[in-house]
Each structure stands twice: as structure tokens, then as C-alpha cells.
Write an enzyme that holds these catalytic residues in place. Structure first.
Site, PDB file in Angstrom:
ATOM      1  N   HIS A 141       0.837  -1.202   0.000  1.00  0.00           N
ATOM      2  CA  HIS A 141       0.000   0.000   0.000  1.00  0.00           C
ATOM      3  C   HIS A 141       0.876   1.258   0.000  1.00  0.00           C
ATOM      4  O   HIS A 141       0.369   2.368   0.078  1.00  0.00           O
ATOM      5  CB  HIS A 141      -0.909   0.033   1.238  1.00  0.00           C
ATOM      6  N   LYS A 186     -19.523  -6.011  -1.329  1.00  0.00           N
ATOM      7  CA  LYS A 186     -20.361  -6.012  -2.534  1.00  0.00           C
ATOM      8  C   LYS A 186     -19.529  -6.182  -3.807  1.00  0.00           C
ATOM      9  O   LYS A 186     -19.956  -6.831  -4.752  1.00  0.00           O
ATOM     10  CB  LYS A 186     -21.127  -4.704  -2.631  1.00  0.00           C
TER      11      LYS A 186
HETATM   12  P1  A3P Z   1     -16.599  -3.004  -1.301  1.00  0.00           P
HETATM   13  O1  A3P Z   1     -16.419  -2.763   0.156  1.00  0.00           O
HETATM   14  O2  A3P Z   1     -16.964  -1.752  -2.048  1.00  0.00           O
HETATM   15  O3  A3P Z   1     -17.514  -4.121  -1.615  1.00  0.00           O
HETATM   16  P2  A3P Z   1      -9.254  -4.359  -0.808  1.00  0.00           P
HETATM   17  O4  A3P Z   1      -9.144  -5.737  -1.317  1.00  0.00           O
HETATM   18  O5  A3P Z   1      -8.275  -3.398  -1.420  1.00  0.00           O
HETATM   19  O6  A3P Z   1      -9.275  -4.336   0.673  1.00  0.00           O
HETATM   20  O7  A3P Z   1     -10.657  -3.800  -1.315  1.00  0.00           O
HETATM   21  C1  A3P Z   1     -11.850  -4.331  -0.830  1.00  0.00           C
HETATM   22  C2  A3P Z   1     -12.942  -4.075  -1.838  1.00  0.00           C
HETATM   23  O8  A3P Z   1     -12.771  -4.964  -2.943  1.00  0.00           O
HETATM   24  C3  A3P Z   1     -14.302  -4.361  -1.249  1.00  0.00           C
HETATM   25  O9  A3P Z   1     -15.165  -3.441  -1.903  1.00  0.00           O
HETATM   26  C4  A3P Z   1     -14.525  -5.791  -1.658  1.00  0.00           C
HETATM   27  O10 A3P Z   1     -15.874  -6.194  -1.660  1.00  0.00           O
HETATM   28  C5  A3P Z   1     -13.945  -5.793  -3.054  1.00  0.00           C
HETATM   29  N1  A3P Z   1     -13.504  -7.122  -3.522  1.00  0.00           N
HETATM   30  C6  A3P Z   1     -12.917  -8.102  -2.801  1.00  0.00           C
HETATM   31  N2  A3P Z   1     -12.702  -9.180  -3.562  1.00  0.00           N
HETATM   32  C7  A3P Z   1     -13.171  -8.883  -4.795  1.00  0.00           C
HETATM   33  C8  A3P Z   1     -13.236  -9.617  -6.017  1.00  0.00           C
HETATM   34  N3  A3P Z   1     -12.814 -10.863  -6.094  1.00  0.00           N
HETATM   35  N4  A3P Z   1     -13.775  -9.012  -7.088  1.00  0.00           N
HETATM   36  C9  A3P Z   1     -14.234  -7.738  -7.007  1.00  0.00           C
HETATM   37  N5  A3P Z   1     -14.198  -6.997  -5.879  1.00  0.00           N
HETATM   38  C10 A3P Z   1     -13.673  -7.564  -4.777  1.00  0.00           C
END
Ligand code: A3P
Length: 334
Positions: free
Chosen positions: A130, A301
């Protein structure tokens, strides 16, 4: 401001207590370094990365602002890199038994460098971060000649903010459920930040890895200068056409799909394996945990535009303006 932070000595000798602090967005107590805010707990990992991380030319870094699709990118890049040993349809595929965060580690997490976790990985390694481009170790950045490739995933800041706020609440709740406090000091858990408070802090750049727009713009500029070394992907575009983006990813990683693989639908199989619905329903992601939060918290989501359920149009406009003005200001300064 976008200069590469290649003074590894300065970072490796930094004294955390001398850095500005922000405590209003629990559970993470933040410190400001190089113009960005980070959880204090990761700073020893940042220091170790600058002092001791040894890049390999075959390394692929996955860089992101938090809650912008990191988990998805980890799953996709891991599945792409290891498809010879682990075909995506195989029942024993690691992603069917391990959370993506257990398959791909962050450069700056506590044991990554000093615990030897990264050094122990076979090549090609996939490593997440990050950290902003300007705070990557000098030996890693593209201009440093290490050969390392960097994939950046960018997301609408409004959705990243909503996702960040909801995730932070889950982390606070998990800590409270675990030991009755915030896990740090035996005091009762802090009251959760309201969305309005979180919004103000985000607009001020005061959130993990913030300011978000600077994080994105630094990688965007690096991509413009060094397109072979820095790939810039967008979460919203990946949702619209995941297969095309996985092809782009594989090509960039130096392992494009062969004609045979294309004919066999391997790219589609990887997309299916890593889809939010598939990952969400795996036992390990329903019931497993990371050190500080349940695995299920990483899958919500997974759509574009959910911000409209949390933000007024005026708030959205204000954040859009902040980002636009910052990006414009940079363009004029260069
Ligand atoms: P939302 O909270 O808007 O649903 P990170 O992985 O950087 O922590 O980001 C998390 C976000 O990515 C969350 O968004 C999560 O639901 C979404 N996310 C996690 N896995 C995913 C996947 N396989 N495909 C698409 N979005 C995904």
C-alpha cells in the site's frame, strides 16, 4: 512532491515518535511520512523494507490504495503467476484453501522482510504494497533498474472511502469481540467514527495511505514515464471486462497466455476462480481469520458506485472537486 524517495537511509533510520500523528480514524493510529499517512504499526515494516529488502528482477509488485481491489488483484496475480503448478480449475488450488492475503504478502507487513517470509518465496514472487510510489524502497522502483514490475489498481475514491469506513468498523468490532478493548492498551474501544467524520478526514488526506489522489497520481505518472515497468489498471474497468484485464495482466507479468491456454479458456477460468462470489463462498473465506479481522470482511459487494448509498450528492461533488483540483494543480506544476 512526486520524486522517488530513494533515500533509503533516511527511511530506515526514521524515529516514529517524531512523526505527526492522527488518531481520529480508529482502529489505526496514523503517522505521517513523506506526505502520506500510515498505521503506526506498519512503520517498522517500512523501515525494514528500505533497509533490507532484496528485489529480484522477476518480482511483480501489486500496489494499491487500501480498499481499491487489493484482495482481487492478489488472487488474480497469484493465479496467473502459478497457473503451471496450480491450474485454476484444480480442486487443490491454494486459493480454494487460503485467503488471498495468505497467498500474497505485503512488503511492509511485520514479518515480510525481517521474518524472512519474502526471501523464502520461490521466483517469480508476487508481493503487495500500500506504499505510494514515492515511498517504495529505492532499489525497487522502476527507475532503479531492479527490473521489478509494478501493477497498480486504482478505484473511484468515493467507493474506496465507503469501503474503508465499513472495513474500519469491522476491525474495531473484531478487536472488541476478541478482547473487550481495542487490542492495544486495555482501554475500552473508541467509539466508531461516523461516516461524516470519516469523510472529512478522507478529504483532508488523513486516512491509511492518504491522500488517495496523490497515491493514484504518483503511480499514474510512473506509468506514463515507464509503461513497461508500471501497469495502471482500474477497478471499474476490471469489473466490466475482467478477462481482457487478466490477459493484459499476464502479458505485463511476462507470462502471456499461449494459444493453447486461450483455446482452453484459462483466462476465463482464472477470472471465475477469483470472482468475488467464488471467493466469498469458499470455506476459508467464510470462517477463517487474519490476525485482526475475519476473512469474510474482505469481500463485501464488489461493485462500482455503492458510494451513492452513503454520500449525499453535495459530499460526492466536494470530494470529486478536491481530487480534480489536486490533479489539475499537479498538471500545471509539471
Ligand atoms: P466493497 O467494500 O466496495 O464491496 P481491498 O481488497 O483493497 O481491501 O478492497 C476491498 C474491496 O474490494 C471491497 O469493496 C470488496 O468487496 C472488493 N472485492 C474483494 N474481492 C473482490 C473480487 N474478487 N472481485 C471484485 N471486488 C472484490
Amino acid at each position: 512532491a512526486s520524486a522517488v524517495y530513494d533515500d533509503d537511509m533516511a527511511v530506515s533510520e526514521l524515529v516514529t515518535s517524531s512523526l505527526p500523528m492522527e488518531t481520529r480514524f480508529p482502529p489505526f493510529q496514523l503517522r505521517q511520512l513523506g506526505g502520506f499517512w500510515f498505521p503506526e504499526a506498519i512503520l517498522p515494516g517500512v523501515t525494514a523494507a528500505h533497509a533490507r529488502f532484496e528485489p529480484r528482477p522477476s518480482d511483480v509488485f501489486l500496489a494499491s490504495f487500501p480498499k481499491s481491489g487489493t484482495t482481487w488483484m492478489k488472487a488474480l496475480a497469484f493465479a496467473v503467476a502459478h497457473r503451471a503448478d496450480h491450474p485454476p480449475r484444480s480442486p487443490g488450488h491454494p486459493l480454494r484453501h487460503r485467503n488471498p492475503h495468505d497467498c500474497v504478502k505485503f512488503l511492509e507487513e511485520p514479518l515480510a522482510v525481517d521474518g524472512g517470509m519474502l526471501a523464502a518465496l520461490p521466483s517469480p514472487r508476487v508481493i503487495a504494497t500500500h506504499l505510494p510510489y514515492s515511498l517504495l524502497p529505492g532499489r525497487v522502483v522502476a527507475g532503479g533498474g531492479s527490473g521489478v514490475r509494478i501493477v497498480y489498481i486504482c478505484r473511484d475514491p468515493k467507493d474506496a472511502l465507503v469501503s474503508t469506513w465499513l472495513f474500519a468498523k469491522k476491525v474495531v468490532a473484531a478487536a472488541a469481540a476478541r478482547d473487550g478493548d481495542d487490542g492495544d492498551d486495555g482501554k475500552p474501544p473508541p467509539p466508531p467514527t461516523t461516516f461524516e467524520e470519516a469523510f472529512e478526514l478522507f478529504c483532508d488526506g488523513r486516512c491509511t495511505a492518504g491522500p488517495q489522489w496523490r497515491h493514484v497520481a504518483d503511480y499514474w505518472e510512473a506509468n506514463q514515464k515507464l509503461p513497461d515497468k508500471v501497469l495502471f489498471l482500474r477497478y471499474e474497468e476490471m469489473l466490466m471486462d475482467p478477462v481482457a484485464n487478466v490477459r493484459k495482466l499476464a502479458e505485463f507479468m511476462g507470462c502471456a497466455f499461449s494459444g493453447e491456454e486461450e483455446a482452453a479458456g484459462v483466462a476465463r477460468d482464472i477470472v471465475d476462480l477469483c470472482s468475488i462470489d467464488a471467493l466469498k463462498n469458499m470455506e476459508v473465506n467464510k470462517n477463517g481469520t487474519q490476525e485482526y479481522v475475519k476473512n469474510e470482511s474482505f469481500f463485501r459487494k464488489g461493485v462500482a458506485g455503492d458510494w451513492s448509498n452513503y454520500m449525499t450528492p453535495a459530499m460526492a461533488k466536494r470530494l470529486d472537486m478536491i481530487v480534480e483540483e489536486a490533479v489539475q494543480g499537479r498538471a500545471e506544476a509539471t
